[in-house]
Write a protein that holds these residues in place. Structure first.
Motif, PDB file in Angstrom:
ATOM      1  N   PRO A 483       0.815  -1.226   0.000  1.00  0.00           N
ATOM      2  CA  PRO A 483       0.000   0.000   0.000  1.00  0.00           C
ATOM      3  C   PRO A 483       0.840   1.263   0.000  1.00  0.00           C
ATOM      4  O   PRO A 483       0.391   2.287  -0.498  1.00  0.00           O
ATOM      5  N   ASN A 484       2.050   1.204   0.530  1.00  0.00           N
ATOM      6  CA  ASN A 484       2.911   2.394   0.523  1.00  0.00           C
ATOM      7  C   ASN A 484       3.290   2.816  -0.884  1.00  0.00           C
ATOM      8  O   ASN A 484       3.680   3.971  -1.102  1.00  0.00           O
ATOM      9  N   GLY A 485       3.230   1.891  -1.841  1.00  0.00           N
ATOM     10  CA  GLY A 485       3.601   2.218  -3.215  1.00  0.00           C
ATOM     11  C   GLY A 485       2.428   2.302  -4.170  1.00  0.00           C
ATOM     12  O   GLY A 485       2.621   2.556  -5.351  1.00  0.00           O
ATOM     13  N   GLN A 486       1.182   2.051  -3.672  1.00  0.00           N
ATOM     14  CA  GLN A 486       0.003   2.153  -4.525  1.00  0.00           C
ATOM     15  C   GLN A 486      -0.428   3.609  -4.607  1.00  0.00           C
ATOM     16  O   GLN A 486      -0.616   4.270  -3.580  1.00  0.00           O
ATOM     17  N   VAL A 487      -0.584   4.116  -5.817  1.00  0.00           N
ATOM     18  CA  VAL A 487      -0.849   5.539  -6.047  1.00  0.00           C
ATOM     19  C   VAL A 487      -2.257   5.699  -6.595  1.00  0.00           C
ATOM     20  O   VAL A 487      -2.689   4.941  -7.477  1.00  0.00           O
ATOM     21  N   SER A 488      -2.984   6.657  -6.070  1.00  0.00           N
ATOM     22  CA  SER A 488      -4.287   7.046  -6.603  1.00  0.00           C
ATOM     23  C   SER A 488      -4.239   8.525  -6.971  1.00  0.00           C
ATOM     24  O   SER A 488      -3.481   9.303  -6.389  1.00  0.00           O
ATOM     25  N   TYR A 489      -5.056   8.900  -7.933  1.00  0.00           N
ATOM     26  CA  TYR A 489      -5.011  10.231  -8.513  1.00  0.00           C
ATOM     27  C   TYR A 489      -6.314  10.971  -8.244  1.00  0.00           C
ATOM     28  O   TYR A 489      -7.399  10.352  -8.176  1.00  0.00           O
ATOM     29  N   SER A 490      -6.221  12.272  -8.098  1.00  0.00           N
ATOM     30  CA  SER A 490      -7.383  13.119  -7.890  1.00  0.00           C
ATOM     31  C   SER A 490      -7.042  14.528  -8.351  1.00  0.00           C
ATOM     32  O   SER A 490      -5.885  14.864  -8.596  1.00  0.00           O
ATOM     33  N   ILE A 491      -8.092  15.350  -8.468  1.00  0.00           N
ATOM     34  CA  ILE A 491      -7.922  16.751  -8.842  1.00  0.00           C
ATOM     35  C   ILE A 491      -7.878  17.549  -7.562  1.00  0.00           C
ATOM     36  O   ILE A 491      -8.841  17.578  -6.786  1.00  0.00           O
ATOM     37  N   ALA A 492      -6.764  18.228  -7.332  1.00  0.00           N
ATOM     38  CA  ALA A 492      -6.580  18.980  -6.091  1.00  0.00           C
ATOM     39  C   ALA A 492      -7.081  20.423  -6.229  1.00  0.00           C
ATOM     40  O   ALA A 492      -7.652  20.956  -5.287  1.00  0.00           O
ATOM     41  N   ALA A 493      -6.877  21.032  -7.372  1.00  0.00           N
ATOM     42  CA  ALA A 493      -7.286  22.425  -7.546  1.00  0.00           C
ATOM     43  C   ALA A 493      -7.429  22.702  -9.039  1.00  0.00           C
ATOM     44  O   ALA A 493      -6.993  21.902  -9.891  1.00  0.00           O
ATOM     45  N   SER A 494      -8.052  23.830  -9.369  1.00  0.00           N
ATOM     46  CA  SER A 494      -8.247  24.214 -10.764  1.00  0.00           C
ATOM     47  C   SER A 494      -8.556  25.696 -10.801  1.00  0.00           C
ATOM     48  O   SER A 494      -9.018  26.288  -9.807  1.00  0.00           O
ATOM     49  N   ASP A 495      -8.281  26.314 -11.961  1.00  0.00           N
ATOM     50  CA  ASP A 495      -8.667  27.701 -12.134  1.00  0.00           C
ATOM     51  C   ASP A 495     -10.102  27.832 -12.626  1.00  0.00           C
ATOM     52  O   ASP A 495     -10.581  28.945 -12.846  1.00  0.00           O
ATOM     53  N   LEU A 496     -10.809  26.707 -12.793  1.00  0.00           N
ATOM     54  CA  LEU A 496     -12.231  26.735 -13.110  1.00  0.00           C
ATOM     55  C   LEU A 496     -13.042  26.899 -11.833  1.00  0.00           C
ATOM     56  O   LEU A 496     -12.543  26.677 -10.719  1.00  0.00           O
ATOM     57  N   PHE A 528      -7.495  26.074 -19.582  1.00  0.00           N
ATOM     58  CA  PHE A 528      -7.672  26.008 -18.131  1.00  0.00           C
ATOM     59  C   PHE A 528      -6.569  25.125 -17.559  1.00  0.00           C
ATOM     60  O   PHE A 528      -5.918  24.368 -18.280  1.00  0.00           O
ATOM     61  N   GLU A 529      -6.356  25.266 -16.280  1.00  0.00           N
ATOM     62  CA  GLU A 529      -5.250  24.570 -15.619  1.00  0.00           C
ATOM     63  C   GLU A 529      -5.778  23.760 -14.453  1.00  0.00           C
ATOM     64  O   GLU A 529      -6.635  24.218 -13.688  1.00  0.00           O
ATOM     65  N   LEU A 530      -5.258  22.529 -14.340  1.00  0.00           N
ATOM     66  CA  LEU A 530      -5.624  21.626 -13.247  1.00  0.00           C
ATOM     67  C   LEU A 530      -4.387  21.335 -12.406  1.00  0.00           C
ATOM     68  O   LEU A 530      -3.273  21.295 -12.929  1.00  0.00           O
ATOM     69  N   THR A 531      -4.601  21.140 -11.150  1.00  0.00           N
ATOM     70  CA  THR A 531      -3.557  20.638 -10.246  1.00  0.00           C
ATOM     71  C   THR A 531      -3.949  19.231  -9.836  1.00  0.00           C
ATOM     72  O   THR A 531      -4.920  19.037  -9.104  1.00  0.00           O
ATOM     73  N   LEU A 532      -3.224  18.253 -10.372  1.00  0.00           N
ATOM     74  CA  LEU A 532      -3.509  16.848 -10.085  1.00  0.00           C
ATOM     75  C   LEU A 532      -2.632  16.383  -8.933  1.00  0.00           C
ATOM     76  O   LEU A 532      -1.466  16.766  -8.826  1.00  0.00           O
ATOM     77  N   GLN A 533      -3.214  15.542  -8.120  1.00  0.00           N
ATOM     78  CA  GLN A 533      -2.509  15.034  -6.934  1.00  0.00           C
ATOM     79  C   GLN A 533      -2.391  13.522  -7.017  1.00  0.00           C
ATOM     80  O   GLN A 533      -3.348  12.827  -7.346  1.00  0.00           O
ATOM     81  N   ALA A 534      -1.183  13.025  -6.729  1.00  0.00           N
ATOM     82  CA  ALA A 534      -0.934  11.580  -6.618  1.00  0.00           C
ATOM     83  C   ALA A 534      -0.675  11.283  -5.146  1.00  0.00           C
ATOM     84  O   ALA A 534       0.226  11.859  -4.546  1.00  0.00           O
TER      85      ALA A 534
END
Length: 930
Positions: A483-496, A528-534
């Motif tokens: 689990p320490n090496g399993q990565v999930s992705y999400s949207i952290a911020a955006s200019d929208l 537009f710009e997204l800030t993606l988080q891993a």
């Protein structure tokens, strides 16, 4: 040893007493804890309270796992009380053999923290063995010539007990001829000897029988007896004599078996048979007799087996020399064994933790081990070491104990496990060594942040993309495990906007694929710009962010839109007046168009589709400006019509058309008769086309009427009278021509109702004007050449004379500067470069400015008449409306294959101003005839 000691003895059945005790904590560092117990204690007997002597409480015994270790464990620790108990039978003679000092070495081990204490248990001898003679019957021969006082040595009894429990005395039964003398040697051993008290007389008594009794010093004492029978022989009065009373020799333990060790020599003063001497072992342990052999004739001693210093350091034996007459003498032989470096060191792992967290601090104990070398002196001195370049080290704890501890930073991602080889080397020459391999596994800790493959992402997405399509994919890696090496992705911020974000894009939590949730529109959203988080699944979780910029590319999905000329709200067409004296190159008007697209897709070009007189006017390909190509002749018609196509630069290109109505007149009064009375000179080609179209239309109408009549007859019963209400004459009547000056908000200044045919009810709604916009002030076509005239559908302009009111005087300052000219470019002849409309926002801005100026004109705040150089715009919107209010729409347009910047180059205007005020706009009441 540097401290007081305690000793315990056994008294009574099943009871253990300890008269003296050594305190646990001695002043010297590393001083062992000493106990003293008698041998043969019953199992479970208490040796001492080890926990108390170590300074531990009863709770610490189990919490710190107090235990003892030894090569052969005779003791254990009571987990409840911390007492050191006897685990197995303790036989001092079996454990220590012939050693007078019998001690057992123990190690007491506690954990949390890990530590070791040395314990020495001294085994005291008890009288558990009785003396024993090698022979139950001893036969002696004595010559009668032996004088009184002569001594005859007897084989002593053996007792494995030591000290007070060993043999203390010998006794014989009362006898007038012999007495018993007990001789004590230098080592404390007692040997019996018979002393002749009275001369023997063989003729009187041939033999004598005696009972020899051996007593030990136990309480009660134990004894053994042997029968002695003495045979009296004839005279032999000289006993053998050894050259030495004691022989001492040193042998290497590497001496091979069968090698000569020592030769003892004895002489006899007698002659003949009485001088013959035989050599024998006496008063020698059985183990020694097995180890060495003695030649009876020569007195040569050899070793039968290999010598081992680690088993026996010294051998002691007695050799007897006896002649034929029975006289004998003894000597003592001492053989010392010299140590050789013939034993490799041993490594004994006592505690090992092979699972190590990678964030373990330096100095953490991993393993505890001890070394042992059976050699003596420098041959038994052991040093330990491990391989270099390892994050571990070894340091000595105490008494050949060592600790393996961490000595550096551990990183599982770099090295998941270590194979550590511990090497022990003794101090011999040459040195001997041994090694032990241990494998240490590094346990993963969530100490790595996910890392994206790129520092930032930029993706290009063409507009009108299908919803749900993947537009990008980000990927991050984490070298941790599980689990320490399993990565999930999400949207952290955006200019929208946060509420609009989910309707635009989404990201897959597992794969990092970014999906478009809707079709993008370049005209609404350029980028537009997204800030993606891993984020990994560790505890605590670690995360990293990356920027993803989405650039929405333009497609050619917007056709050009013509802003000028435009139809009036009542559907009538505007017209522009041209002075009859206009010279070639005179700027007549300009087609103004915009395109909501950008880039090359908004690059507009203007083309003439149809012209009443093709050679009379020229059209700027890039500017949309209409110039006179030649001077006006008398045969030229006063009314001209141009159909202009506006095409963009997209692939495929989109286009729009604009129709220009031009009237050659020096004044508005002169132009009105041309609009009503003078027909346009017929164009033969146009008339032919017109007749062909009329014929085709008649044939089509007749066919449609026949079809409609047939359908109407068949379905007339299903129609109600109200279903044809939308065809009433009142709904389709023509309204009077009006000139609207005020416009409602929006892109187009008109609003309509649409008449739609409903299939179920056969009902139609027609398109009509729902909000006719009336002006508070009518425009009158007076003498001013710049008047805007609404022309009705009929050609008779005098049918509504009341609608004409006097017009304000013309504005003589009609000329525009180069930057103030209408349209999307400056007044340049030919296909001049310039900036172009770039987006819908600019288009709306231009339209809003035009409408605002029109409102000012409608409110009467400015004169409606324009100068001759306003190209018709000032006639409609007032002289204050100049193109300085209109932004240039050619900005941000590139020319493929060129790095030139599009600018508004100054152009040359007409050479002179025609008389009577030129360039007035009019509204044509009729469509141009073909």
């Amino acid at each position: 040893m540097g401290g007081s000691c305690a000793q315990r003895r056994c008294a009574g059945r099943g009871q253990v007493l300890f008269p003296w005790l050594l305190p646990l904590f001695c002043s010297a560092l590393g001083e062992p804890i000493r106990y003293s117990i008698p041998e043969e204690l019953t199992k479970g007997s208490v040796v001492g309270n080890l926990a108390k002597d170590l300074g531990l409480s009863v709770l610490d015994v189990s919490a710190r796992k107090l235990r003892v270790s030894a090569e052969k464990l005779h003791f254990n620790v009571d987990a409840q009380s911390g007492d050191l108990l006897v685990k197995d039978r303790i036989d001092r003679e079996q454990i220590c053999k012939e050693r007078r000092r019998c001690e057992l070495q123990l190690e007491a081990v506690v954990e949390n923290p890990l530590n070791i204490f040395h314990v020495v248990v001294m085994i005291e001898d008890i009288n558990d063995h009785a003396p024993q003679f090698d022979k139950k019957k001893i036969d002696l021969e004595i010559f009668e010539s032996v004088s009184t006082g002569a001594r005859i040595s007897l084989d002593p009894a053996t007792d494995p007990d030591i000290n007070f429990n060993s043999i203390k005395d010998y006794q014989i039964n009362p006898n007038p001829y012999f007495s018993l003398i007990v001789r004590v040697n230098s080592d404390g051993g007692k040997y019996p000897e018979l002393s002749l008290e009275k001369l023997l007389d063989r003729e009187e008594q041939r033999s004598h029988r005696l009972i020899l009794t051996a007593l030990d010093g136990g309480d009660p004492p134990r004894s053994a007896t042997a029968q002695i029978e003495i045979f009296v022989k004839d005279t032999n009065d000289n006993p053998p004599v050894f050259s030495k009373d004691e022989y001492r020799i040193s042998l290497s333990e590497n001496l091979p078996p069968g090698s000569p060790v020592l030769q003892v020599t004895a002489t006899d003063a007698d002659e003949g048979v009485n001088a013959e001497i035989n050599y024998h072992f006496r008063s020698t342990a059985q183990s020694t007799r097995h180890m060495f052999s003695l030649d009876e004739k020569t007195g040569l001693i050899k070793n039968n087996q290999s010598l081992d210093f680690e088993d026996v350091e010294r051998y002691t034996m007695e050799v007897e020399a006896k002649d034929i007459g029975g006289l004998s003498t003894q000597c003592k032989v001492i053989i010392e064994i010299l140590d050789e470096n013939d034993n490799s060191p041993e490594i004994i792992i006592t505690s090992l933790s092979d699972q190590i967290l990678e964030d373990s601090p330096p100095g953490m104990v991993i393993a505890l081990f001890k070394t042992r070398d059976r050699d003596f002196g420098g041959n038994g001195e052991v040093t330990c070491d491990i391989e270099r370049d390892l994050p571990f080290k070894i340091y000595s704890s105490s008494n050949n104990y060592y600790k393996l501890v961490t000595d550096g930073v551990l990183d599982r991602e770099q090295v998941p496990e270590y194979n550590v080889t511990i090497i022990a080397t003794d101090g011999g020459k040459p040195p001997l060594s041994s090694s032990v391999n241990i494998t240490l596994h590094i346990i993963d800790v969530n100490d790595n942040v996910p890392v994206f493959q790129q520092a930032s992402y930029v993706v290009h997405v063409a507009e009108n993309n299908p919803p749900g399509a993947s537009i990008a994919q980000v990927s991050a890696s984490d070298p941790d495990l599980g689990p320490n090496g399993q990565v999930s992705y999400s949207i952290a911020a955006s200019d929208l906007e946060p509420r609009a974000l989910l309707s635009y894009v989404s990201v897959s939590e597992q794969s990092g694929v970014v999906f478009a949730q809707r079709a993008f529109d370049h005209e609404q959203l350029r980028s537009f710009e997204l800030t993606l988080q891993a984020r990994d699944h560790g505890s605590p979780a670690l995360s990293a962010n990356v920027s993803l910029r989405v650039l929405v590319g333009d497609r050619n999905d917007n056709a050009p839109r013509v802003l000028y000329p435009a139809l009036a709200p009542d559907g009538s067409a505007l017209f522009d007046t041209v002075p009859r004296a206009a010279e070639p190159g005179y700027l007549v008007t300009k087609v103004v168009a915009v395109d909501a697209d950008s880039g090359h897709n908004a690059w507009l070009s203007y083309h003439v589709l149809q012209a009443s007189d093709p050679g009379l006017f020229s059209l700027g390909l890039g500017t949309g400006e209409v110039h006179t190509a030649r001077a006006l002749g008398d045969r030229d018609a006063s009314r001209q019509r141009l159909v202009v196509a506006v095409r963009d630069g997209g692939q495929p290109p989109l286009s729009a058309t604009a129709t220009l109505h031009l009237v050659f007149a020096d004044s508005l009064q002169e132009a009105l008769p041309d609009l009503s009375d003078r027909p346009v000179p017929p164009d033969p080609q146009a008339e032919l086309q017109f007749y062909l179209v009329v014929a085709l239309a008649l044939i089509s109408v007749l066919f449609l009427l026949a079809v409609i009549l047939a359908i109407a007859l068949r379905l007339r019963s299903s129609f109600s009278p109200t279903e044809w209400g939308c065809f009433q004459q009142s709904l389709c009547s023509k309204s009077e021509p009006r000139v609207p000056f005020n416009y409602s908000e929006g892109t187009l200044p008109y609003s309509y109702n649409l008449c739609v045919a409903h299939m179920g009810t056969t009902e139609f709604n027609f398109l009509k004007s729902t909000a006719p916009l009336h002006s508070t002030q009518d425009v009158v076509g007076g003498n001013s050449p710049g008047a805007l005239i609404p022309v009705p559908v009929e050609d008779n302009l005098t049918s509504h004379p009341e609608t004409l009111t006097p017009q304000a005087p013309p504005n003589t300052d009609w000329r525009f500067s180069q930057a103030q000219r209408p349209g999307t470019s400056g007044s340049q002849n030919g296909d001049e470069t310039g900036t172009w409309p770039n987006n819908q926002f600019d288009t709306e801005m231009l339209q809003a400015m035009i409408l605002a100026s029109a409102s000012e004109a409608a409110d009467g705040s400015s004169t409606l008449g324009g100068g001759a150089g306003t190209m018709g715009l000032s006639a409609r919107y007032g002289p204050q409306f100049t193109l300085q209010h209109v932004p240039d729409y050619r900005q941000n347009v590139y020319i493929p294959g060129s790095n030139a910047t599009l600018t508004n180059a100054p152009g040359k205007r007409d050479g002179k101003t025609p008389a009577g005020g030129n360039g007035n706009k009019k509204k044509s009441g009729k469509k141009e005839k073909k």
